[in-house]
Design an enzyme around this catalytic site. Structure first.
Site, mmCIF file in Angstrom:
data_model
loop_
_atom_site.group_PDB
_atom_site.id
_atom_site.type_symbol
_atom_site.label_atom_id
_atom_site.label_comp_id
_atom_site.label_asym_id
_atom_site.label_seq_id
_atom_site.Cartn_x
_atom_site.Cartn_y
_atom_site.Cartn_z
ATOM 1 N N ASP A 85 0.880 -1.163 0.000
ATOM 2 C CA ASP A 85 0.000 0.000 0.000
ATOM 3 C C ASP A 85 0.919 1.215 0.000
ATOM 4 O O ASP A 85 1.621 1.461 0.989
ATOM 5 C CB ASP A 85 -0.893 -0.007 1.244
ATOM 6 C CG ASP A 85 -1.891 1.143 1.270
ATOM 7 O OD1 ASP A 85 -1.694 2.127 0.524
ATOM 8 O OD2 ASP A 85 -2.859 1.072 2.056
ATOM 9 N N SER A 166 -1.343 11.511 -16.256
ATOM 10 C CA SER A 166 -2.632 11.535 -16.936
ATOM 11 C C SER A 166 -2.738 12.835 -17.728
ATOM 12 O O SER A 166 -2.028 13.805 -17.429
ATOM 13 C CB SER A 166 -3.765 11.474 -15.900
ATOM 14 O OG SER A 166 -5.006 11.823 -16.453
ATOM 15 N N TYR A 178 -8.137 14.070 -7.699
ATOM 16 C CA TYR A 178 -7.379 13.396 -8.755
ATOM 17 C C TYR A 178 -6.526 14.371 -9.555
ATOM 18 O O TYR A 178 -5.334 14.136 -9.770
ATOM 19 C CB TYR A 178 -8.346 12.656 -9.686
ATOM 20 C CG TYR A 178 -7.656 11.920 -10.822
ATOM 21 C CD1 TYR A 178 -7.059 10.684 -10.599
ATOM 22 C CD2 TYR A 178 -7.601 12.464 -12.099
ATOM 23 C CE1 TYR A 178 -6.425 10.004 -11.632
ATOM 24 C CE2 TYR A 178 -6.972 11.795 -13.138
ATOM 25 C CZ TYR A 178 -6.387 10.563 -12.898
ATOM 26 O OH TYR A 178 -5.747 9.903 -13.926
ATOM 27 N N LYS A 182 -2.378 14.685 -9.978
ATOM 28 C CA LYS A 182 -1.667 14.448 -11.239
ATOM 29 C C LYS A 182 -0.869 15.675 -11.683
ATOM 30 O O LYS A 182 0.199 15.534 -12.294
ATOM 31 C CB LYS A 182 -2.647 14.018 -12.326
ATOM 32 C CG LYS A 182 -3.270 12.638 -12.081
ATOM 33 C CD LYS A 182 -2.204 11.551 -12.001
ATOM 34 C CE LYS A 182 -2.813 10.161 -11.858
ATOM 35 N NZ LYS A 182 -1.786 9.091 -11.778
#
Length: 322
Positions: A85, A166, A178, A182
């Protein structure tokens, strides 16, 4: 006229030279060690299988025992799985120590930082800090932590680091953690690339568009969004309108059908090129949607970006109240 002919021939010559240079590969890679994060599903899972078949000695980290067992069942005895993890610093250090004992003096040829999550994607005023925290912890802090702990082994082998970012690291088209995560990956990748050049370590960044993976499961995304919607205050719901959620879901489904790339292999091909080319690219833009729309749009003025992206948004009830 002669000037334009010479200019044309010069452009053709440069293009030909670039193509030839792009195909030059590193030799004697069989048996080299590479470490890949996020191998339960998606890009990482396919990469582990393909690189194993190509003769790399793959360390594939998985989040779940199920993912590790399923991967081990379809790969060679040479591939080794490990539970990791990336949010757990102690686990990262233990895995790095284990890898060090395995590779010994040879070092680690490749590190592919692929592990990532999407997290809730919703308007910012729907979210609290915890909605932002997890994607940033996994996608950015976890990636940096793994890299720092593996870096001595990469430097020893004068190897490669491949960070999966991304198009969302170039253009934020929804709220949530998110996109900030990124954007952070892009910044870390660029500084790391320049820092490592003196050591002969090459650092590459892959920028996929929208691909069909567990990360982009439309049903799961909308389910998470619906949970958040149902917990919103009456004031926020009134501002957006009671029909907002259904209309937004329909628009997102339509966009997904247009943009979603079903074949994930081009992403893995970019990983392979980054690991095996003598002259890997600093950035790999992958997916038709990324190449034809998201990447070009990210380079345009903000007024054009806003105009095109807001056209895909549902009009708010508050807009009619003005």
């Amino acid at each position: 006229m002669l000037f334009y002919v010479l200019l044309f021939l010069g452009i053709i010559s440069l293009w030909w030279h670039w193509r030839a240079r792009d195909k030059m590969m590193v030799t004697n890679l069989t048996g080299k060690y590479i470490f890949i994060t996020g191998c339960d599903t998606g890009f990482g899972n396919m990469a582990a299988k393909i690189f194993d078949k190509k003769g790399f000695r793959v360390f594939a980290s998985c989040l779940t025992e199920t993912g590790a067992k399923e991967l081990k069942a379809v790969t060679s005895k040479q591939l080794q799985t490990v539970l990791l993890d990336v949010r757990d610093s102690d686990s990262v250090k233990k895995v790095a120590a284990w890898v060090k004992a395995e590779v010994q003096s040879e070092g680690l040829w490749g590190l592919v930082n692929n592990a990532g999550i999407l997290g809730p994607t919703a308007p910012t005023d729907w979210l609290d800090i915890e909605h932002f925290r997890e994607p940033i912890e996994v996608n950015l802090i976890g990636l940096i932590n793994v890299t720092i702990n593996m870096l001595p082994l990469i430097k020893k082998a004068k190897g490669r680091i491949v960070n999966v970012s991304s198009v969302g690291g170039r253009l934020a088209f929804s709220g949530g953690g998110y996109f900030p995560s990124k954007f952070g990956v892009e910044g870390f990748n660029d500084s790391l690339r320049r820092d490592m050049r003196a050591f002969g370590v090459k650092v590459c960044c892959i920028q996929p568009g929208l691909f069909k993976t567990a990360l982009t499961n439309p049903a799961q995304i909308m389910k998470e969004k619906e949970v958040i919607w149902n917990k919103l205050s009456p004031d926020i719901k009134k501002q957006y309108g009671e029909e907002y959620f259904q209309k937004d879901a329909a628009k997102k489904e339509k966009l997904s059908k247009i943009c979603l790339n079903k074949d994930v292999s081009p992403v893995v091909q970019c990983m392979e090129h980054a690991l095996t080319s003598l002259h890997p690219h600093a950035h790999y833009v992958v997916g038709q949607d990324a190449k034809l729309f998201w990447n070009p749009l990210s380079r345009m003025p903000a007024v054009i970006q806003d105009f095109l992206l807001l056209r895909n948004r549902v009009e708010l009830a508050a807009s009619h109240a003005k």
